[in-house]
Enzyme design. Structure first.
Site, mmCIF file in Angstrom:
data_model
loop_
_atom_site.group_PDB
_atom_site.id
_atom_site.type_symbol
_atom_site.label_atom_id
_atom_site.label_comp_id
_atom_site.label_asym_id
_atom_site.label_seq_id
_atom_site.Cartn_x
_atom_site.Cartn_y
_atom_site.Cartn_z
ATOM 1 N N CYS A 74 0.874 -1.170 0.000
ATOM 2 C CA CYS A 74 0.000 0.000 0.000
ATOM 3 C C CYS A 74 0.912 1.221 0.000
ATOM 4 C CB CYS A 74 -0.852 -0.031 1.269
ATOM 5 S SG CYS A 74 -1.834 1.452 1.531
ATOM 6 N N CYS A 193 -0.647 3.598 -6.677
ATOM 7 C CA CYS A 193 -1.590 3.147 -5.658
ATOM 8 C C CYS A 193 -1.937 1.729 -6.075
ATOM 9 C CB CYS A 193 -2.839 4.017 -5.646
ATOM 10 S SG CYS A 193 -4.173 3.315 -4.641
HETATM 11 N N1 DGL Z 1 -3.896 0.782 -2.127
HETATM 12 C C1 DGL Z 1 -3.429 1.832 -1.318
HETATM 13 C C2 DGL Z 1 -2.319 2.635 -1.924
HETATM 14 O O1 DGL Z 1 -1.542 2.062 -2.592
HETATM 15 C C3 DGL Z 1 -4.394 2.565 -0.456
HETATM 16 C C4 DGL Z 1 -5.436 3.363 -1.013
HETATM 17 C C5 DGL Z 1 -6.420 3.864 0.015
HETATM 18 O O2 DGL Z 1 -6.812 3.115 0.908
HETATM 19 O O3 DGL Z 1 -6.805 5.032 -0.111
HETATM 20 O O4 DGL Z 1 -2.139 3.788 -1.743
#
Ligand code: DGL
Length: 274
Positions: A74, A193
């Protein structure tokens, strides 16, 4: 717990599945344990403090399961929580365990993909505000110009399974237009993301043909494989039965339904509280 254990993979929700999938392809013999904090997603619009506390909760949960190595799949958690966990929490809490993120491995290679030396970063508001990508990329490629675009609507769209909704196109178009206004010579766009690859086909519709669209899954999986070779002391603590376990802080049935579509294979998750 001191025996060997699965590698922990964490995300705020479904996005980390795009990274896990590549890790499993690259390292099929290893055991992996995935946790999606779906009940508290999205993280991207939350403060540093909240993302840090949520991420630390998850890391402690993985450690309780016996994991020695946890990957924050993440970007938002990597941008807002990883350094504090590595520097302030790990030394006292679990000095022999390791928590790694997704930003540094991506920053190490991204410049190799660009000829114009202009790279576009699509990410959550939190990741953009942290400035982690420009700072990390400059360490490896000082000649690269970075243009960032925060896309705050994209994760809620994905978490709520609204990718096919015609309204989704509006937000993608707006963000892509804004990114290319900032840097018209961009020839590489990074999906910074881990949720965004789930919407890759829709994003590509608004991408000039000559521009490469990069996801992090393969990059992070390759980096993990290299890390395990460089760190045999950690490698021997990672169990290898080729197993996969999934956990969510929200409803397991929803996670199984949506997650399976995203992961490209059957998922049987269990609900946990952290
Ligand atoms: N998948 C995550 C990222 O890479 C988180 C996105 C989120 O929860 O806003 O930033």
């Amino acid at each position: 717990m001191t025996g060997s254990a699965p590698i922990g993979v964490f995300d705020s929700g479904y996005g980390g599945l795009t990274v896990l999938k590549e890790m499993v392809n690259r390292l099929p013999d290893y055991d992996f344990m995935y946790l999606g904090d779906n009940a508290r997603a999205p993280y991207g619009t939350r403060s540093f403090d909240i993302v840090y506390h949520y991420t630390l909760d998850a890391v402690k949960w993985f450690f309780k399961q016996g994991c020695h190595l946890v990957i924050l799949a993440c970007n938002t958690a990597s941008a807002k929580a990883l350094r504090t966990i590595q520097q302030n929490d790990l030394p006292g809490m679990a000095p022999d365990k390791r928590v790694l993120g997704v930003i540094r491995p991506t920053a190490e290679v991204i410049g190799n993909y660009s000829e114009t030396c202009e790279v576009g970063i699509l990410a959550t508001k939190g990741t953009v505000a942290s400035n982690s990508y420009p700072l990390e990329i400059q360490k490896f490629f000082s000649n690269i110009q970075i243009h960032q675009e925060a896309c705050p609507m994209w994760v809620p769209i994905i978490e709520n399974n609204e990718i096919e909704n015609p309204g989704t196109q509006y937000f993608i178009k707006e963000n892509m237009h804004s990114l290319f206004q900032k840097g018209e010579n961009i020839d590489v766009v990074l999906l910074a993301c881990t949720h965004y690859p789930l919407m890759r086909a829709q994003i590509e519709e608004y991408l000039p043909v000559q521009v490469k669209l990069l996801s992090q899954g393969e990059i992070v999986a390759q980096s993990l494989a290299d890390y395990l070779i460089r760190h045999p002391e950690m490698e021997t603590k990672c169990s290898k039965k080729g197993s996969l376990q999934f956990f969510t802080t929200d409803t397991a049935r929803d996670f199984d339904e949506q997650g399976s579509a995203f992961f490209g294979g059957g998922i049987r998750s269990s609900h946990i509280d952290i």
